[in-house]
Design a protein around this motif. Structure first.
Motif, PDB file in Angstrom:
ATOM      1  N   ILE A 194       0.876  -1.175   0.000  1.00  0.00           N
ATOM      2  CA  ILE A 194       0.000   0.000   0.000  1.00  0.00           C
ATOM      3  C   ILE A 194       0.906   1.215   0.000  1.00  0.00           C
ATOM      4  N   VAL A 195       0.699   2.083  -0.965  1.00  0.00           N
ATOM      5  CA  VAL A 195       1.611   3.214  -1.092  1.00  0.00           C
ATOM      6  C   VAL A 195       0.885   4.512  -0.706  1.00  0.00           C
ATOM      7  N   ILE A 196       1.583   5.383   0.014  1.00  0.00           N
ATOM      8  CA  ILE A 196       0.997   6.671   0.399  1.00  0.00           C
ATOM      9  C   ILE A 196       1.369   7.718  -0.650  1.00  0.00           C
ATOM     10  N   CYS A 197       0.381   8.334  -1.245  1.00  0.00           N
ATOM     11  CA  CYS A 197       0.619   9.384  -2.239  1.00  0.00           C
ATOM     12  C   CYS A 197       0.218  10.708  -1.602  1.00  0.00           C
ATOM     13  N   GLU A 198       1.205  11.550  -1.419  1.00  0.00           N
ATOM     14  CA  GLU A 198       0.972  12.705  -0.561  1.00  0.00           C
ATOM     15  C   GLU A 198       0.492  13.931  -1.315  1.00  0.00           C
ATOM     16  N   LYS A 199       1.096  14.193  -2.468  1.00  0.00           N
ATOM     17  CA  LYS A 199       0.744  15.414  -3.194  1.00  0.00           C
ATOM     18  C   LYS A 199       0.538  15.070  -4.657  1.00  0.00           C
ATOM     19  N   GLY A 200      -0.159  15.904  -5.353  1.00  0.00           N
ATOM     20  CA  GLY A 200      -0.352  15.667  -6.777  1.00  0.00           C
ATOM     21  C   GLY A 200      -1.813  15.420  -7.094  1.00  0.00           C
ATOM     22  N   SER A 201      -2.055  15.140  -8.357  1.00  0.00           N
ATOM     23  CA  SER A 201      -3.426  14.946  -8.802  1.00  0.00           C
ATOM     24  C   SER A 201      -3.854  13.512  -8.510  1.00  0.00           C
ATOM     25  N   VAL A 202      -4.853  13.348  -7.678  1.00  0.00           N
ATOM     26  CA  VAL A 202      -5.267  12.003  -7.267  1.00  0.00           C
ATOM     27  C   VAL A 202      -5.722  11.174  -8.464  1.00  0.00           C
ATOM     28  N   TYR A 203      -6.562  11.772  -9.338  1.00  0.00           N
ATOM     29  CA  TYR A 203      -7.027  11.010 -10.493  1.00  0.00           C
ATOM     30  C   TYR A 203      -5.870  10.625 -11.402  1.00  0.00           C
ATOM     31  N   GLY A 204      -4.889  11.529 -11.543  1.00  0.00           N
ATOM     32  CA  GLY A 204      -3.718  11.235 -12.365  1.00  0.00           C
ATOM     33  C   GLY A 204      -2.918  10.096 -11.750  1.00  0.00           C
ATOM     34  N   GLU A 205      -2.691  10.182 -10.449  1.00  0.00           N
ATOM     35  CA  GLU A 205      -1.883   9.168  -9.775  1.00  0.00           C
ATOM     36  C   GLU A 205      -2.545   7.801  -9.792  1.00  0.00           C
ATOM     37  N   MET A 206      -3.882   7.784  -9.759  1.00  0.00           N
ATOM     38  CA  MET A 206      -4.595   6.500  -9.771  1.00  0.00           C
ATOM     39  C   MET A 206      -4.216   5.663 -10.977  1.00  0.00           C
ATOM     40  N   ARG A 207      -4.014   6.346 -12.099  1.00  0.00           N
ATOM     41  CA  ARG A 207      -3.671   5.605 -13.312  1.00  0.00           C
ATOM     42  C   ARG A 207      -2.287   4.969 -13.191  1.00  0.00           C
ATOM     43  N   PHE A 208      -1.344   5.686 -12.578  1.00  0.00           N
ATOM     44  CA  PHE A 208      -0.001   5.130 -12.397  1.00  0.00           C
ATOM     45  C   PHE A 208      -0.031   3.981 -11.388  1.00  0.00           C
ATOM     46  N   ILE A 209      -0.788   4.152 -10.331  1.00  0.00           N
ATOM     47  CA  ILE A 209      -0.884   3.104  -9.317  1.00  0.00           C
ATOM     48  C   ILE A 209      -1.486   1.839  -9.944  1.00  0.00           C
ATOM     49  N   ASP A 212      -9.094  17.960  -1.585  1.00  0.00           N
ATOM     50  CA  ASP A 212      -9.743  18.571  -2.752  1.00  0.00           C
ATOM     51  C   ASP A 212     -11.227  18.234  -2.804  1.00  0.00           C
ATOM     52  N   ALA A 213     -12.057  19.276  -2.778  1.00  0.00           N
ATOM     53  CA  ALA A 213     -13.509  19.082  -2.682  1.00  0.00           C
ATOM     54  C   ALA A 213     -14.047  18.200  -3.800  1.00  0.00           C
ATOM     55  N   TYR A 214     -13.542  18.375  -5.020  1.00  0.00           N
ATOM     56  CA  TYR A 214     -14.168  17.674  -6.140  1.00  0.00           C
ATOM     57  C   TYR A 214     -13.997  16.164  -6.034  1.00  0.00           C
ATOM     58  N   LEU A 215     -12.981  15.712  -5.281  1.00  0.00           N
ATOM     59  CA  LEU A 215     -12.771  14.271  -5.132  1.00  0.00           C
ATOM     60  C   LEU A 215     -13.954  13.607  -4.442  1.00  0.00           C
ATOM     61  N   PHE A 216     -14.673  14.388  -3.634  1.00  0.00           N
ATOM     62  CA  PHE A 216     -15.784  13.815  -2.884  1.00  0.00           C
ATOM     63  C   PHE A 216     -17.123  14.048  -3.590  1.00  0.00           C
ATOM     64  N   GLU A 217     -17.045  14.531  -4.818  1.00  0.00           N
ATOM     65  CA  GLU A 217     -18.265  14.808  -5.574  1.00  0.00           C
ATOM     66  C   GLU A 217     -18.496  13.790  -6.684  1.00  0.00           C
ATOM     67  N   PHE A 218     -17.475  13.027  -7.022  1.00  0.00           N
ATOM     68  CA  PHE A 218     -17.615  12.073  -8.124  1.00  0.00           C
ATOM     69  C   PHE A 218     -17.253  10.674  -7.640  1.00  0.00           C
ATOM     70  N   SER A 219     -17.722   9.675  -8.369  1.00  0.00           N
ATOM     71  CA  SER A 219     -17.577   8.321  -7.860  1.00  0.00           C
ATOM     72  C   SER A 219     -16.529   7.518  -8.596  1.00  0.00           C
ATOM     73  N   ASP A 220     -15.803   8.133  -9.483  1.00  0.00           N
ATOM     74  CA  ASP A 220     -14.824   7.416 -10.268  1.00  0.00           C
ATOM     75  C   ASP A 220     -13.687   6.961  -9.353  1.00  0.00           C
ATOM     76  N   PHE A 221     -13.562   5.669  -9.131  1.00  0.00           N
ATOM     77  CA  PHE A 221     -12.507   5.178  -8.239  1.00  0.00           C
ATOM     78  C   PHE A 221     -12.097   3.786  -8.716  1.00  0.00           C
ATOM     79  N   PRO A 222     -11.375   3.716  -9.831  1.00  0.00           N
ATOM     80  CA  PRO A 222     -11.157   2.421 -10.475  1.00  0.00           C
ATOM     81  C   PRO A 222     -10.121   1.527  -9.805  1.00  0.00           C
ATOM     82  N   ASN A 223      -9.403   2.032  -8.812  1.00  0.00           N
ATOM     83  CA  ASN A 223      -8.389   1.200  -8.168  1.00  0.00           C
ATOM     84  C   ASN A 223      -8.550   1.248  -6.666  1.00  0.00           C
ATOM     85  N   PRO A 224      -8.190   0.125  -6.016  1.00  0.00           N
ATOM     86  CA  PRO A 224      -8.324   0.106  -4.568  1.00  0.00           C
ATOM     87  C   PRO A 224      -7.545   1.254  -3.933  1.00  0.00           C
ATOM     88  N   GLY A 225      -8.179   1.948  -3.040  1.00  0.00           N
ATOM     89  CA  GLY A 225      -7.497   3.044  -2.376  1.00  0.00           C
ATOM     90  C   GLY A 225      -8.465   3.834  -1.540  1.00  0.00           C
TER      91      GLY A 225
END
Ligand SMILES: *[C@@H]1O[C@H](CO)[C@@H](O)[C@H](O)[C@H]1NC(C)=O
Ligand SMILES: *[C@@H]1O[C@H](CO)[C@@H](O)[C@H](O)[C@H]1NC(C)=O
Ligand SMILES: *[C@@H]1O[C@H](CO)[C@@H](O)[C@H](O)[C@H]1NC(C)=O
Ligand SMILES: *[C@@H]1O[C@H](CO)[C@@H](O)[C@H](O)[C@H]1NC(C)=O
Ligand SMILES: *[C@@H]1O[C@H](CO)[C@@H](O)[C@H](O)[C@H]1NC(C)=O
Ligand SMILES: *[C@@H]1O[C@H](CO)[C@@H](O)[C@H](O)[C@H]1NC(C)=O
Ligand SMILES: *[C@@H]1O[C@H](CO)[C@@H](O)[C@H](O)[C@H]1NC(C)=O
Ligand SMILES: *[C@@H]1O[C@H](CO)[C@@H](O)[C@H](O)[C@H]1NC(C)=O
Ligand SMILES: *[C@@H]1O[C@H](CO)[C@@H](O)[C@H](O)[C@H]1NC(C)=O
Length: 758
Positions: free
Chosen positions: A397-412, A426-439
């Motif tokens: 399990i890797v901790i990603c501290e800074k950066g674009s969460v949606y961008g990082e999800m693709r690398f993870i 970031d407010a918008y992260l809690f407004e959408f349901s796109d979460f294709p990887n465990p995290g």
């Protein structure tokens, strides 16, 4: 018969003689407004008149410059919400048509924006389960939904427990591709579809689903949000599990499909609204809008004027453009709905190897097994979006501290990591349901603790998915959604828009079952009968449902009265009893430009005490005060209107004053308002005012006394702004408080800089 021939001949000669030369060229679809009072008596109906008018143009276009790809023809005739037709015409043919005595105005067919910013990316919930005495209300009310069609087999359209179809219903269940007319029932009482506009724009096109069947999911979602029946055991992959239901679960639904995979055009939208009114709906819900158009070229504004005259409230979405002055559907005679969040959290539990527990946000759609794995943290801020750096971390399990969460999800997803802990607020992260990887997403306030632990040797962690926390008091709710479009309305900034806010973020409702609604990784597509969706598209049907319930309780109320009841009882406080905040502006106090009067409160709206009513003539007086030409006004009002009393001061339950940021910022504006007592018999109300910063607000008289029910009393309100040119938006309020304290009638006040106007 002879008389008809003769007169039409004369009519034609007149038309032809005016236009010996016609410039022909490519044809487009136009929407044409006609004054039906000028229809020659020879025509038995408007359809004959419009057909004749188009046919007479044909006689003039028999030369080689004709656009054979798109022949001149009539698409729709409109006769309910407004008078006119749509047709495929060249500019030259349109010029000829303009000489027709009944011609009022015409504009080119344009494309419409559906107010969901994405589709399957949104997960959702119905927040008001339990708040509604719903099975009582909504009975016998018919809601017309103008949208992408419906998936009739969805359990939300079951007619279990539904009352008989009201005898006044004139609609039908139109058969079509994969749609048998017996699919309607006592819940879904009508389905019609309109695509002549789409086909006219693209003559070669094949409509892939030529019926009222929904291929997008949007219409199934909005219509089940307004009035879906109870569905036990609904959930989105284990989140938001429970009994799904619409806001008015006993209301009847009629769907008018106007949005197509192949495109969407104003002429089809107009045809849908026009037909809905003719069929006898009580409320229209329309989760779409036209950007950057004046009211006299906005099909929703035009059609909803006719609906309003017939007592039908049109409830519309504010749009998902986010910024100030970007709002659409700023229609003075319609309801404009903004979107907010709800008090439900989709949680993933993070447990560290030392036993410490954190709650994070996740909508990862599966019960993934992420148990006792190494927890890894690297100081280098870019390693979560670096394939090479991630190649060394193994199954962890890797901790990603800074950066674009949606961008990082693709690398993870493309790495050997089993899961990630993203640190972000970031407010918008809690407004959408796109979460294709465990995290899970964990707040920055826990960052140091997590990192301290992760940098120890043998750090490990476990994540549990699919947890839903309802009524989560740690979460402020509602919060204005970051995406919701803000006022002032560019089409008419003088009326404060939006009117109110309703839940729009992560709303659960029915979806079509055979398209992917979520992904695991980049290639495993999942489907679901229920989806969490976000947008003002989802907020609008909540308000439409409330309007339907109010119509059931107070069938005599006008559209303006229903809107007034919803606005003056809306809540401006959140679940912490503090002011509702705005996630777009760093959780500062939300202004009425974002949320209007506040969050709709159905139970209070049923008993508002006082209402601010308005008649069709009041809206005409408003139009007369605007800088519109006679024909622009007639486009909206159709025939017959008189500008005897032009008046920009509509009897609206809110107040807006605009100042010019660059030149003149001291403004004095006076408003007159009349309220009708719909509460008790003999009563009185006292005013309480909170002036916006930089303004002085005076109200006279300070007490309104009513001798009996339905009595009207008037007051005046004066705003004197002497702030500065900082461009600040300042809000205040006026509340009429009943002497016995039962009713409080609140209106928002806002002072804001002027915006560019359409
Ligand atoms: C509709 O479908 C049902 C069941 O498949 C069938 O019995 C009925 O005849 C169909 N009705 C029409 C109008 O096609
Ligand atoms: C439409 O189809 C015709 C015949 O198949 C073709 O010649 C024409 O180019 C097509 N037009 C468009 C806009 O695709
Ligand atoms: C951070 O990682 C990137 C990519 O792996 C690398 O180019 C960079 O040198 C690293 N920076 C530090 C400070 O380690
Ligand atoms: C990775 O994230 C860092 C920090 O946000 C950013 O500067 C960098 O451009 C990103 N790299 C890629 C490949 O996205
Ligand atoms: C995924 O990872 C592989 C090997 O680690 C790499 O070659 C590939 O470019 C990556 N793909 C993406 C889309 O990052
Ligand atoms: C979904 O179902 C409809 C109706 O049965 C069908 O026409 C359509 O092709 C299906 N779509 C997909 C993507 O399977
Ligand atoms: C009114 O409309 C006319 C013509 O469209 C325009 O020239 C004028 O600037 C407008 N005035 C205002 C105050 O908007
Ligand atoms: C309000 O009403 C008063 C009295 O009828 C009138 O003099 C004044 O012009 C009105 N103000 C507005 C803004 O219409
Ligand atoms: C302008 O007014 C706002 C709100 O009243 C205030 O916050 C701000 O400090 C003022 N700015 C100046 C330059 O006076």
């Amino acid at each position: 018969m002879e008389l008809i021939e003769h007169l039409t001949f004369l009519f034609l000669v007149t038309l032809l003689s005016c236009h010996a030369t016609l410039v022909l060229g490519d044809r487009s679809s136009y929407i044409v407004h006609m004054d039906k009072t000028l229809m020659p008596k020879v025509f038995p109906t408007h359809i004959h008149w419009y057909s004749f008018t188009i046919n007479s143009l044909k006689l003039m276009t028999t030369n080689s410059f004709d656009d054979h790809r798109k022949p001149l023809r009539l698409l729709y005739t409109y006769d309910t919400a407004f008078h006119g037709f749509s047709a495929v015409m060249s500019k030259g043919e349109l010029e000829a048509l303009k000489k027709n005595p009944g011609f009022v105005s015409a504009y080119i067919d344009r494309s419409v924006t559906v107010d969901t910013t994405h589709t399957f990316e949104f997960l959702s919930l119905n927040p008001y389960t339990g708040l509604w005495p719903a099975s009582e209300y909504g009975k016998d009310v018919i809601v017309g939904v103008i949208d992408t069609g419906v998936w009739p087999e969805s359990p939300s359209y079951s007619d279990d427990g539904m009352s008989e179809i009201p005898s006044r219903w004139k609609g039908t269940c139109e058969a079509g591709q994969e749609f048998n007319s017996s699919l309607c029932n006592k819940k879904l009482i009508g389905v019609r579809y309109f695509n002549k506009g789409v086909i006219a724009e693209n003559p070669n096109i094949t409509i892939s689903m030529n019926s009222g069947r929904d291929t997008k999911g949007h219409g199934t979602h909005t219509s089940s949000t307004v009035a879906g029946n109870y569905v036990v055991g609904a959930s989105f992959f284990g989140y938001a599990a429970g009994t799904a239901r619409g806001i008015a679960p006993r209301a009847h639904v009629a769907m008018y499909k106007v949005i197509w995979d192949e495109g969407s055009y104003a002429s089809d939208v107009l045809a849908g609204i026009d037909q809905a009114v003719a069929d006898g709906v009580d409320v229209i819900s329309i989760s779409m809008g036209f950007n950057d158009v004046a009211l006299y070229e906005d099909p929703i504004a035009i059609a909803s004027f006719g609906a309003m005259e017939k007592g039908v409230l049109v409830s519309s979405s504010a749009g998902n453009a986010g910024s100030i002055g970007s709002l659409h559907n700023g229609i003075p005679w319609a309801l404009t709905v903004a979107a907010g969040s709800i008090d439900r959290v989709f949680a993933g539990g993070l447990t560290l190897g030392n036993g410490e527990k954190f709650s994070g946000w996740t909508t990862f759609p599966a019960p993934a097994l992420v148990k006792d794995l190494p927890l890894i943290y690297r100081k280098n801020i870019s390693y979560c979006n670096d394939t090479e750096a991630l190649s060394t971390i193994g199954y962890s399990i890797v901790i990603c501290e800074k950066g674009s969460v949606y961008g990082e999800m693709r690398f993870i997803a493309n790495s050997s990591a089993a899961a990630a802990v993203y640190i972000s607020d970031d407010a918008y992260l809690f407004e959408f349901s796109d979460f294709p990887n465990p995290g899970v997403i964990v707040s920055t306030k826990h960052a140091q603790k997590l990192i301290d632990y992760a940098t120890k040797s043998h750090a490990s962690a476990t994540i549990h998915f699919q947890q839903t926390v309802v009524g989560a008091t740690r979460v402020r709710a509602p919060v204005v959604a970051s995406y919701t479009s803000r006022g002032p309305a560019p089409s008419h900034p003088g009326i404060l828009k939006p009117d109110l806010m309703a839940p729009g973020t992560l709303v659960v409702a029915s979806w079509i079952p055979n398209t992917s609604t979520s992904f695991i990784g980049s290639n495993i597509a999942l489907t679901s009968d229920f989806v969490l969706a976000s947008g003002t598209s989802m907020a609008c049907p909540h308000a439409s449902g409330v309007a339907a319930l109010l119509k059931g309780v107070h069938p005599e109320w006008s559209p303006a009265a229903i809107r007034s009841a919803m606005m003056t009882t809306a809540g401006h406080l959140d679940n912490t009893r503090g002011h509702i905040r705005d996630s777009f502006f760093n959780y500062e106090i939300a202004t009425p430009l974002a949320m209007g009067a506040g969050q709709v409160d159905p139970n209070r709206a049923a008993d508002p005490g006082l209402i601010y009513d308005a008649t069709a003539q009041d809206y005409v007086n408003l139009l007369c005060s605007m800088n519109y030409t006679k024909n622009q006004i007639r486009t909206i009002t159709r025939s017959g209107y008189t500008c005897t009393d032009p008046n920009p001061d509509l009897n609206y339950p809110s107040f807006v004053t605009l100042y010019n940021e660059n030149t003149k910022y001291d403004v004095v504006q006076e408003f007159n308002r009349t309220v009708t007592n719909v509460g008790g018999e003999e009563t009185s109300y006292e005013v309480r005012v909170k002036a916006p910063r930089g303004s002085k607000v005076t109200v006279a008289p300070a007490v309104l006394r009513f001798g009996k029910k339905y009595e009207k009393q008037s007051y005046s309100l004066r705003i004197a702004y002497a702030g500065n040119t900082s461009g600040v938006v300042a809000s205040g309020e006026i509340i009429w408080v009943e002497e016995n304290g039962v009713h409080k009638v609140r209106s928002p006040i806002v002072v804001a800089p002027m915006i560019p106007v359409w």
